[in-house]
Each structure stands twice: as structure tokens, then as C-alpha cells.
Design a protein around this motif. Structure first.
Motif, PDB file in Angstrom:
ATOM      1  N   LYS A  21      -0.548 -11.299 -18.330  1.00  0.00           N
ATOM      2  CA  LYS A  21       0.897 -11.115 -18.435  1.00  0.00           C
ATOM      3  C   LYS A  21       1.467 -10.442 -17.178  1.00  0.00           C
ATOM      4  O   LYS A  21       2.677 -10.441 -16.965  1.00  0.00           O
ATOM      5  CB  LYS A  21       1.244 -10.246 -19.650  1.00  0.00           C
ATOM      6  CG  LYS A  21       0.806 -10.815 -20.985  1.00  0.00           C
ATOM      7  CD  LYS A  21       1.070  -9.810 -22.108  1.00  0.00           C
ATOM      8  CE  LYS A  21       0.556 -10.288 -23.445  1.00  0.00           C
ATOM      9  NZ  LYS A  21       0.769  -9.276 -24.525  1.00  0.00           N
ATOM     10  N   LYS A  22       0.568  -9.880 -16.349  1.00  0.00           N
ATOM     11  CA  LYS A  22       1.000  -9.055 -15.233  1.00  0.00           C
ATOM     12  C   LYS A  22       0.657  -9.618 -13.863  1.00  0.00           C
ATOM     13  O   LYS A  22       1.368  -9.358 -12.894  1.00  0.00           O
ATOM     14  CB  LYS A  22       0.390  -7.645 -15.360  1.00  0.00           C
ATOM     15  CG  LYS A  22       0.745  -6.929 -16.659  1.00  0.00           C
ATOM     16  CD  LYS A  22       0.028  -5.591 -16.782  1.00  0.00           C
ATOM     17  CE  LYS A  22       0.344  -4.896 -18.090  1.00  0.00           C
ATOM     18  NZ  LYS A  22       1.777  -4.572 -18.229  1.00  0.00           N
ATOM     19  N   THR A 183      -3.011  -1.831 -13.231  1.00  0.00           N
ATOM     20  CA  THR A 183      -1.935  -2.476 -12.481  1.00  0.00           C
ATOM     21  C   THR A 183      -0.829  -1.535 -12.018  1.00  0.00           C
ATOM     22  O   THR A 183      -0.084  -1.870 -11.098  1.00  0.00           O
ATOM     23  CB  THR A 183      -1.296  -3.607 -13.324  1.00  0.00           C
ATOM     24  OG1 THR A 183      -0.864  -3.075 -14.584  1.00  0.00           O
ATOM     25  CG2 THR A 183      -2.302  -4.731 -13.570  1.00  0.00           C
TER      26      THR A 183
END
Length: 282
Positions: A21-22, A183
Motif C-alpha cells: 500500500k506504501k 517506511t
């Protein structure tokens, strides 16, 4: 490049989902013992590399060009310390710039026998000099919801935690935290005590099962010896049964409770309530 060890495991798969998702799949390395079991990850464009904790020669090549590495603690209690040391040594040799490690809630003060190997690993990470973020995970809700069907069948939840509070969260909650630690910037040096927002006792857990299933379920508190013997009788290895019995006894003294809400703060949402986890199982 971000790498996750144990990427085909129950927690590892969820961390990979969160990372997707990142960041692009091409920036993710799935470090796994058996690459044949990671074909679904490869199909998504993720780099799959063989990384066997028991074969250190596989680890340095697995971590080549990796910037940040998540070391998901081994499931092999009793072998963890040496396995983790091999990963840490390889990460240092590969020039990893940040190491994230899934430890145990309040590992440095925990009375649980599980804490010993986690403390040894945390110490070795510090000695290695690799910038690190320590994710001290509390108990997974799935540790309890996996027995919901049996509880309904027997009309009882068995344990030896007395009225100790359990601040559990779902694996998905902990996976979200791990992905954020990998992240977000400025994570080196941080130690997170991660646990669920809402604690419960096993008596309450039994009542939640009753409410969700419509069948009467009560909590039957046993001695540690009785509970350990019961776990062996249902097929768990003696070492695992002993570990779970010890953990429940520790829970009776508050070892699996934390109300700092660091997990929900880190992931930016409330953790998954145990009632919701029960309903998902049902």
C-alpha cells in the motif's frame, strides 16, 4: 529496498500486504526459507530470495542492496537467539541501514520465559551497531480466537491467567505497525511497546464468545501444571505447552497488559477489538 524475513508466515504475509500500500512491489524483498511457497508474492512483482535462519550463507545474498530489514522473530523457541544472531550478522555485512525487530511486550522486564531470547536478540542488535527500531509486540488476538470453536464445543475457555488483563491486538494491527516502522523516517533508536487499546480477562473473553455465538461459554481457570498438561493432551508439543502455560501465568501478573496505546498511535487508528476478532472467526 525493504526486506521482510519470514514473509510467507502469518505475520509476514500481512506486513507484505501493508507495504504494497506504501511502496512499489519492485522495492520489496520477501526473504523466505522456501521460495517455492512464495510464488504468489513473486507474481505480484516482489523479489523473492532464499533466507534460511539456519543457513547463514543464504542470508548475506538475501539482504544484498537492502536498505531496511524487518526481522520477524523465529517461531522456533530455543533456537531463536542463534538464528537471530545470524540474521543480524548478515544484515551488518550487507550494509543494512535500519533493522526492525519484532520483540516481546516489555521484554526487558517481562517474567515470561519467552522474554529471554528476545532480550538476548535486542542486546545483540545494540552491540552490532546497526541502527534499529524495536517493535515489542504484545499477544496476538489470534492466539485466543483460534480456540473459539473448541470453546463453544466444550462450553468453556480453559487457561491459567486468572483475572489477568490481556491487551491483545490482531496480527493485522501489528503488521501495520511494522510497515510504518519500515517506511516512516526517523525510526532508528525507537522502542515501541505495542498492545491493544482494550484489554480483557479470559472470563470476559468467554462472555464475548457466549454473546457472539448464542451458546453458554464459561472460563475455567486451571493451575499452570493442569493447563500445560491439557495442552499436551490436545496435541501440542511439550515445549510449546510449557511456554503457553508460563505465558498465561505471567498474564495473571500483568505481563501481557499495556495501556499506553502506542500501537494505535503508530498506526493512526484504533486496534481491532477482541469482540470483532471473535465475530470474524465465527
Amino acid at each position: 529496498m525493504l526486506a521482510v524475513t519470514g514473509a510467507t508466515g502469518q505475520l509476514g504475509r500481512l506486513v507484505i500486504d501493508e507495504l504494497l500500500k506504501k511502496v512499489p512491489a519492485s522495492q520489496i524483498v520477501a526473504a523466505v526459507r522456501n521460495p517455492d511457497k512464495a510464488q504468489a508474492l513473486a507474481a505480484k512483482g516482489i523479489q523473492v530470495r532464499r533466507a534460511d535462519y539456519d543457513q547463514p550463507s543464504t542470508l548475506v545474498s538475501a539482504f544484498a542492496n537492502v536498505d531496511k530489514l524487518l526481522l520477524i522473530s523465529s517461531s522456533e523457541v530455543g533456537k531463536r537467539t542463534e538464528q537471530h544472531k545470524a540474521v543480524i550478522d548478515a544484515a551488518k555485512a550487507a550494509g543494512v541501514s535500519l533493522l526492525a525487530y519484532t520483540s516481546l511486550l516489555h521484554a526487558d522486564t517481562s517474567p515470561l520465559m519467552l522474554a529471554t531470547e528476545h532480550v538476548a536478540t535486542e542486546t545483540y542488535i545494540k552491540q552490532s551497531g546497526i541502527p534499529a527500531v524495536i517493535l515489542r509486540n504484545g499477544w496476538y488476538s489470534e492466539n485466543y480466537t483460534g480456540s473459539v470453536a473448541a470453546a463453544i464445543n466444550h462450553g468453556a475457555v480453559f487457561g491459567c491467567a486468572r483475572e489477568g488483563k490481556l491487551a491483545t491486538a490482531s496480527r493485522a494491527d501489528y503488521a501495520a505497525a511494522a510497515a510504518i516502522a519500515l517506511t516512516q523516517p526517523d525510526q532508528a533508536g525507537k522502542v515501541y511497546e505495542l498492545a491493544g487499546d482494550d484489554a480483557f480477562t479470559l472470563s470476559q473473553f468467554a462472555s464475548y464468545i457466549s454473546a457472539a455465538s448464542g451458546k453458554k461459554v464459561e472460563y475455567n481457570n486451571l493451575s499452570q501444571a493442569e493447563y500445560t498438561k491439557l495442552l499436551e493432551q490436545v496435541g501440542l508439543p511439550a515445549a510449546v505447552a510449557a511456554m503457553l502455560g508460563d505465558s498465561e501465568t505471567g498474564a495473571a501478573e500483568g505481563a501481557l497488559f499495556d495501556d499506553s496505546k502506542q500501537l494505535s498511535t503508530l498506526i493512526g487508528r484504533a486496534t481491532t477489538p477482541i469482540e470483532q476478532s471473535i465475530k470474524r472467526v465465527l
